[in-house]
Design an enzyme around this catalytic site. Sequence first.
Site, PDB file in Angstrom:
ATOM      1  N   LYS A  25       0.834  -0.888  -0.384  1.00 18.07           N
ATOM      2  CA  LYS A  25       0.101  -0.073   0.197  1.00 18.07           C
ATOM      3  C   LYS A  25       0.411   1.108  -0.324  1.00 18.07           C
ATOM      4  CE  LYS A  25      -1.706   1.623   3.793  1.00 18.07           C
ATOM      5  NZ  LYS A  25      -1.462   3.184   4.465  1.00 18.07           N
ATOM      6  N   ASN A  26       2.008   1.424   0.950  1.00 19.29           N
ATOM      7  CA  ASN A  26       2.690   2.408   0.913  1.00 19.29           C
ATOM      8  C   ASN A  26       4.137   2.614  -0.288  1.00 19.29           C
ATOM      9  OD1 ASN A  26       1.549   2.555   3.733  1.00 19.29           O
ATOM     10  ND2 ASN A  26       3.011   2.678   4.668  1.00 19.29           N
ATOM     11  N   ARG A  95      -4.142   9.347   3.679  1.00 17.12           N
ATOM     12  CA  ARG A  95      -1.993  10.783   3.761  1.00 17.12           C
ATOM     13  C   ARG A  95      -1.923  10.474   2.807  1.00 17.12           C
ATOM     14  NH1 ARG A  95       0.034  13.193   7.562  1.00 17.12           N
ATOM     15  NH2 ARG A  95       1.839  13.601   8.284  1.00 17.12           N
ATOM     16  N   CYS A 119      -4.672   7.832   9.699  1.00 14.95           N
ATOM     17  CA  CYS A 119      -4.921   7.174  10.411  1.00 14.95           C
ATOM     18  C   CYS A 119      -4.906   8.114  11.572  1.00 14.95           C
ATOM     19  CB  CYS A 119      -3.890   5.990  10.517  1.00 14.95           C
ATOM     20  SG  CYS A 119      -4.161   4.499  10.137  1.00 14.95           S
ATOM     21  N   ARG A 124       0.149  14.372  13.543  1.00 17.34           N
ATOM     22  CA  ARG A 124       1.835  13.721  12.540  1.00 17.34           C
ATOM     23  C   ARG A 124       2.008  15.096  11.624  1.00 17.34           C
ATOM     24  NH1 ARG A 124      -0.806   8.640   9.366  1.00 17.34           N
ATOM     25  NH2 ARG A 124       0.553   8.710   9.003  1.00 17.34           N
ATOM     26  N   PRO A 125       3.327  15.754  11.843  1.00 16.71           N
ATOM     27  CA  PRO A 125       3.509  17.048  11.422  1.00 16.71           C
ATOM     28  C   PRO A 125       4.155  16.966   9.976  1.00 16.71           C
ATOM     29  CG  PRO A 125       5.083  16.318  13.648  1.00 16.71           C
ATOM     30  CD  PRO A 125       3.882  15.576  13.124  1.00 16.71           C
ATOM     31  N   ILE A 126       3.856  18.571   9.126  1.00 15.19           N
ATOM     32  CA  ILE A 126       4.507  18.280   8.240  1.00 15.19           C
ATOM     33  C   ILE A 126       5.621  19.377   7.647  1.00 15.19           C
ATOM     34  CG2 ILE A 126       1.992  17.191   6.640  1.00 15.19           C
ATOM     35  CD1 ILE A 126       1.417  20.263   6.650  1.00 15.19           C
ATOM     36  N   ASP A 127       6.090  19.718   9.306  1.00 10.56           N
ATOM     37  CA  ASP A 127       7.507  21.257   8.807  1.00 10.56           C
ATOM     38  C   ASP A 127       8.133  19.818   7.470  1.00 10.56           C
ATOM     39  OD1 ASP A 127       7.366  18.806  11.317  1.00 10.56           O
ATOM     40  OD2 ASP A 127       9.547  19.767  11.060  1.00 10.56           O
ATOM     41  N   ASP A 307       3.479  -0.082  11.850  1.00 14.91           N
ATOM     42  CA  ASP A 307       3.037  -0.053  11.882  1.00 14.91           C
ATOM     43  C   ASP A 307       3.071  -1.788  12.248  1.00 14.91           C
ATOM     44  OD1 ASP A 307       2.161   1.944  10.716  1.00 14.91           O
ATOM     45  OD2 ASP A 307       3.063   1.327   8.506  1.00 14.91           O
ATOM     46  N   ILE A 329       7.553   6.054  17.594  1.00 18.70           N
ATOM     47  CA  ILE A 329       7.234   7.618  15.950  1.00 18.70           C
ATOM     48  C   ILE A 329       5.847   7.785  16.282  1.00 18.70           C
ATOM     49  CG2 ILE A 329       7.004   7.171  13.103  1.00 18.70           C
ATOM     50  CD1 ILE A 329      10.004   5.945  14.530  1.00 18.70           C
ATOM     51  N   ARG A 399      -8.522  -0.054   4.157  1.00 21.34           N
ATOM     52  CA  ARG A 399      -7.349   1.074   4.068  1.00 21.34           C
ATOM     53  C   ARG A 399      -6.705  -0.017   3.612  1.00 21.34           C
ATOM     54  NH1 ARG A 399      -5.792   5.867   7.221  1.00 21.34           N
ATOM     55  NH2 ARG A 399      -5.059   5.893   4.761  1.00 21.34           N
TER      56      ARG A 399
HETATM   57  C1  EPZ Z   1       3.887   6.710   7.164  1.00 18.37           C
HETATM   58  O1  EPZ Z   1       3.552   7.768   7.644  1.00 18.37           O
HETATM   59  C2  EPZ Z   1       3.248   5.228   6.479  1.00 18.37           C
HETATM   60  N1  EPZ Z   1       2.194   6.243   5.218  1.00 18.37           N
HETATM   61  C3  EPZ Z   1       2.674   5.266   7.521  1.00 18.37           C
HETATM   62  O2  EPZ Z   1       1.946   4.323   7.670  1.00 18.37           O
HETATM   63  C4  EPZ Z   1       3.847   5.134   8.818  1.00 18.37           C
HETATM   64  O3  EPZ Z   1       3.498   4.625   9.558  1.00 18.37           O
HETATM   65  C5  EPZ Z   1       5.108   5.669   8.540  1.00 18.37           C
HETATM   66  O4  EPZ Z   1       5.644   6.224   7.401  1.00 18.37           O
HETATM   67  C6  EPZ Z   1       5.993   5.521   9.574  1.00 18.37           C
HETATM   68  O5  EPZ Z   1       6.832   4.248   8.813  1.00 18.37           O
HETATM   69  C7  EPZ Z   1       2.845   6.285   4.532  1.00 18.37           C
HETATM   70  O6  EPZ Z   1       3.643   5.440   4.193  1.00 18.37           O
HETATM   71  C8  EPZ Z   1       1.239   6.758   3.516  1.00 18.37           C
HETATM   72  P1  EPZ Z   1       6.713   9.913   8.539  1.00 18.37           P
HETATM   73  P2  EPZ Z   1       4.281   9.276   7.232  1.00 18.37           P
HETATM   74  O7  EPZ Z   1       6.620  11.146   8.100  1.00 18.37           O
HETATM   75  O8  EPZ Z   1       5.256   9.682   6.164  1.00 18.37           O
HETATM   76  C9  EPZ Z   1       7.628  12.504  12.054  1.00 18.37           C
HETATM   77  C10 EPZ Z   1       0.123   2.609   7.746  1.00 18.37           C
HETATM   78  O9  EPZ Z   1      -0.607   2.332   8.765  1.00 18.37           O
HETATM   79  N2  EPZ Z   1       7.521  14.201  11.314  1.00 18.37           N
HETATM   80  O10 EPZ Z   1       7.892   8.853   8.687  1.00 18.37           O
HETATM   81  O11 EPZ Z   1       3.177  10.344   7.926  1.00 18.37           O
HETATM   82  C11 EPZ Z   1       6.407  12.472  12.509  1.00 18.37           C
HETATM   83  O12 EPZ Z   1       5.875  13.062  13.792  1.00 18.37           O
HETATM   84  C12 EPZ Z   1       0.784   4.441   8.639  1.00 18.37           C
HETATM   85  O13 EPZ Z   1       0.243   2.303   6.752  1.00 18.37           O
HETATM   86  C13 EPZ Z   1       7.701  14.951  11.825  1.00 18.37           C
HETATM   87  O14 EPZ Z   1       8.333  15.286  12.704  1.00 18.37           O
HETATM   88  O15 EPZ Z   1       5.254   9.060   8.753  1.00 18.37           O
HETATM   89  C14 EPZ Z   1       6.269  10.495  13.189  1.00 18.37           C
HETATM   90  O16 EPZ Z   1       7.292  10.378  14.798  1.00 18.37           O
HETATM   91  C15 EPZ Z   1      -0.162   5.231   9.033  1.00 18.37           C
HETATM   92  N3  EPZ Z   1       8.038  16.138  11.112  1.00 18.37           N
HETATM   93  C16 EPZ Z   1       8.353  10.594  12.112  1.00 18.37           C
HETATM   94  O17 EPZ Z   1       8.245  11.422  12.099  1.00 18.37           O
HETATM   95  C17 EPZ Z   1       7.011  16.106   9.428  1.00 18.37           C
HETATM   96  O18 EPZ Z   1       7.275  16.782   9.009  1.00 18.37           O
HETATM   97  C18 EPZ Z   1       7.373   9.453  10.923  1.00 18.37           C
HETATM   98  O19 EPZ Z   1       6.401  10.140  10.055  1.00 18.37           O
HETATM   99  C19 EPZ Z   1       7.234  14.506   9.090  1.00 18.37           C
HETATM  100  C20 EPZ Z   1       7.282  13.919  10.402  1.00 18.37           C
END
Ligand code: EPZ
Length: 424
Positions: A25-26, A95, A119, A124-127, A307, A329, A399
């Site tokens: 999926k991802n 997402r 989810c 879930r920050p995007i900075d 996950d 995480i 999903r």
């Molecule tokens: C991806 O989410 C996956 N989603 C998630 O899958 C998965 O749990 C996650 O990676 C971790 O492996 C997709 O690929 C669509 P991250 P993502 O940005 O990209 C922090 C599932 O069940 N962070 O790697 O949203 C954040 O808070 C799911 O399939 C910031 O601080 O995760 C977290 O602690 C849900 N600032 C860590 O980084 C940012 O700008 C990892 O988040 C971005 C992230």
Amino acid sequence: MAKKEFLTIEGGVPLRGEVKVSGGKNAAVAIIPAALLADSPCVIENLPDVADVHVLADMLTWLGAGIEFKGDTLRIDPTTINRFDPPYELARKMRASYYLVPVLMSRFGRAHVPMPGGCDIGARPIDQTIKGWTMLGADVNTQGGVFNAVGEHLQGADVHLDMPSVGATVNTMLAAVFAEGNTNIHNAAKEPHIVDLANFLGSMGAWVKGAGTDTIRIRGGRPLHGSTYAVIPDQIETGTLMIAAAATGGDVVLTDTIPFHMEALSAKLLEMGVYVRDEDDRIHVRGGGSLRGINVKTQYYPGFPTDLQQPIVSMLSVAGGTSFVTENIFEARFRYVEELRRMGANIRVVDRVAIVEGVDKLTSAPVAATDLRAGAALVVAGLIAEGTTEISNAHFIRRGYENIDKKLRQLGARVEWSTRESDD
Ligand code: EPZ
């Protein structure tokens, strides 16, 4: 009254047999938007039949792309795209909708995309994503809950991520391949889907090296053409089925997998006393003996994936002794624990640690999924529990898991999917 989905599981049957793992999926949700960077159609094979893929396909259709599904294959014709503003109603459902921002910028010099949903597992920050795009020269604001991004002439740059975020790595890669010049993404995510996206971009003519290591190097600005590409198997589906097989004391062979992606989980299952053996692209899992409690700490890949934290806690709830499971995480990924407690699990959550005291058995109860992997945890719990467990909010499970009910039935489980009116 609204229609609601339920998964009903009569527990206590050890899973037995062989089952094929679906595409990731991802990986799929990053590769499908990437196809819009091409100047001709792409054919994406081995896609999982899951809700997120269909929502994304609907968004592409809305944007004007040609979309044609044939089984697990999707043909995407990006040449007819004529909009850069997918609707909130679709974008909020997942997402990965924000992966459309860079690809729409590549076509129109701008994008207008509602902020992502996905989810509910804590902040879930995007900075880091915004930093990546801005470093390449895009002008981005998020007023009114929408990404407004303008970037006509992006330029390659050195981007240092504060943490190896999957989303920020994907979003920066997608922008860097059409930016002029060289981009280095430092402290990049190393997940298998990052490597898969890099391979797909390479098949379209992009120059991308180092995916799977800390630094991804991209020489941008090359013309990208359509390609035919098969998505990797889903490592979280693989892991969930491995846990379900082991937890029920079953004997299961998973086919079409990449065992290398599963090493962190396999090591933990071996530590618990489960038989795990890799055979080329198959993984053989056999439970049956008594399970030992263990400690788990979620980490970025290649560490133990967040996950799979929820499904393994269900299994640990019937293992011997005390297990400590630390979620590093996402801050709110223990919501399902309350549901497991209804089934007799003895789990306390202290800050980011679940302390699991193994009990002899779980017993069935009506429970509700709070997100996708929470749903997976309840599926594992239902499979090992005495009696019949009904999981509501089962749409979350769709999903990310293709035909989970059929796959489990194929392995002998007594599982039924149903939809009915409910006023909950
Ligand atoms: C991806 O989410 C996956 N989603 C998630 O899958 C998965 O749990 C996650 O990676 C971790 O492996 C997709 O690929 C669509 P991250 P993502 O940005 O990209 C922090 C599932 O069940 N962070 O790697 O949203 C954040 O808070 C799911 O399939 C910031 O601080 O995760 C977290 O602690 C849900 N600032 C860590 O980084 C940012 O700008 C990892 O988040 C971005 C992230």
